[in-house]
Write an enzyme that holds these catalytic residues in place. Sequence first.
Site, PDB file in Angstrom:
ATOM      1  CE  LYS A 280      -4.107   1.770   2.380  1.00 51.72           C
ATOM      2  NZ  LYS A 280      -5.044   1.553   3.494  1.00 51.72           N
ATOM      3  CD  GLU A 367     -19.528  -2.252   8.295  1.00 52.10           C
ATOM      4  OE1 GLU A 367     -18.685  -1.432   7.878  1.00 52.10           O
ATOM      5  OE2 GLU A 367     -19.740  -3.345   7.722  1.00 52.10           O
ATOM      6  NE  ARG A 395     -21.653  -2.552   3.651  1.00 53.38           N
ATOM      7  CZ  ARG A 395     -20.610  -3.165   3.127  1.00 53.38           C
ATOM      8  NH1 ARG A 395     -19.508  -3.313   3.825  1.00 53.38           N
ATOM      9  NH2 ARG A 395     -20.660  -3.647   1.917  1.00 53.38           N
TER      10      ARG A 395
END
Length: 631
Positions: A280, A367, A395
């Site tokens: 990353k 979630e 969600r």
Amino acid sequence: MHLSEIVHPNQLRGLTIPQLKQIAHQIRDKHLETVANSGGHLGPGLGVVELTLALYQTLDLDRDKVIWDVGHQAYPHKLITGRYKQFHTLRQKNGIAGYLNRKESSFDHFGAGHASTSISSALGMALARDLQGDNYKVVAIIGDGSLTGGMALEAINHAGHLPHTNLMVVLNDNDMSISQNVGALSRYLNKIRLSPPMQFFSENIEEQLKQLPFVDKGELGRLKGGMKRLAVSKVGAVFEELGFTYIGPIDGHNLEELISTFQEAHKHPGPVLVHVATVKGKGYAIAEKDQVGYHAQNPFNLATGKALSSKTPKAPSYSKVFAETLIKIAEDDYRVVGITAAMATGTGLDKLQAKLPKQYFDVGIAEQHAVTMAAGMACEGMRPVVAIYSTFLQRAYDQIIHDVCIQNLPVFFCLDRAGIVGADGPTHQGMYDIAYLRCIPNMVLMAPKDEAELQRMLVTGINYTDGPIAMRYPRGNGYGAPLLEEGWEPLPIGKAELLRQGDDLLIVAYGSMVYPAVQVAEILSEHGIRASVVNARFAKPIDVELMVPLAKKIGRVVTLEEGCIAGGFGSGLMEALMDHQVAVPVTRIGVPDILVEHAAPNESMADLGLTSPQIAERVLKLFSKTPAVVG
């Protein structure tokens, strides 16, 4: 060839490795230049440059479809699909979206702002292709952090059950979500990263076995499969057992290896998973060193990596006040715990982790699990504080209803980024939480007018044990309200605050719209209209003891909220007035029934007519007309 000349990804086909490396360098330069100037996501896109170029060289993008998980890793995709000249408008009003958008480009095959959606949508496209008798390729690209989302695992489970459905999944494994990945799956992938590459293992075994004089063709196939299973048990056993052909891990920044691997993977029938190890922030040393901090950035100095400072001192952000206050409360009560779903830095809970690690839980991009885990903790007397962005809590809606509200458990939901969030666009706007939570029995809803009131509401929510309670608060900085270091008093549930008295109009504002409401009243006073202003504090229960008599006495009501009008706070007040047989004109002002596109928050507020002067002008027009009930 220069990057600016690429208007179609098929132009990559046939380019040499040196030419692709040159394009990769130009992508990173353009990416860094743009984000440094206007802000945006930085690390994710820098990490997939070679992956994107190599994969696209092996596809025919006039027919084949690539589905990205979470659009912020798709900046290189945007740069090679005809958006180079507009890329400087990234995340700006009327400019290039920060995520994938089907309306923006025919190469954005599926909109993606939230995580863990790519494999499901790609599998749906592959099944549609087969039913329609077509044969184009479908590739899903998913980050390793997104695998913590249950939806991704559900899709893998289903795809593995369909051995005749050709689908490629590219696992972009950089060991990161926004923050460090969490969970057993992440540990497993880390082990794989340290294992030797496996992409051509079975072919190499076959060539070696052919040299043995005692091995016939029947034995060859059986030995080959057995040897592969033996090796894959250490490398990709989970995916192989789920029905995928596993290839990897491979170096995600080696173009030659990537291209040859993708070409090989396309030949395999059925579902295939290519495991690609990336870094990353690749190519920008500062981002590689601080992968959490440089996941996304406000405008910054490219040479130093430091944010461009504002000359005007700012009040602390709501997230910071939330985190620091929560820490002080949690220090005195071990039962208070903070729960996040892979958004530690965004919600401020990274501060709780640093100070009280045993009272901090990051569940990954999950979630639903976060909410039900909190419910379990509440069953045992803990005081769980679930800090999730408004848009992401959507969600877990079933879990809120089924696992928390039906059982009336004291879970405290803290909804960061409620209201208009700006450049992230429709997938991230926190527009719906008032409406989607207000209709659930047992739920209490509140919103602070400023950061000082947030402190009191945080205490209120933690002390409330009669059932679930939720607090919404906006993105960004507060108003500079004086903060208390300790001694916060909880608010009485369902009690509003009268801030200003007037006999001509009642303005009832919720949360972030309270300060604008006071400004509206001041503007109206210059035109001879005296307005009462109420800080509602609670959207449920509504303070009917205060508001019903005021509405009845004054005879005209305006409600203000930074959320959808349909089913929102204003609707709740209208319902309360009707329940008490008070028939007065009510004008609800908030976000209409539209999707709010990406722009700076102040630009969106102006476009929606939610600035104080615009609201005052609208009210003045109402006073020039015969009173009527307005919705």
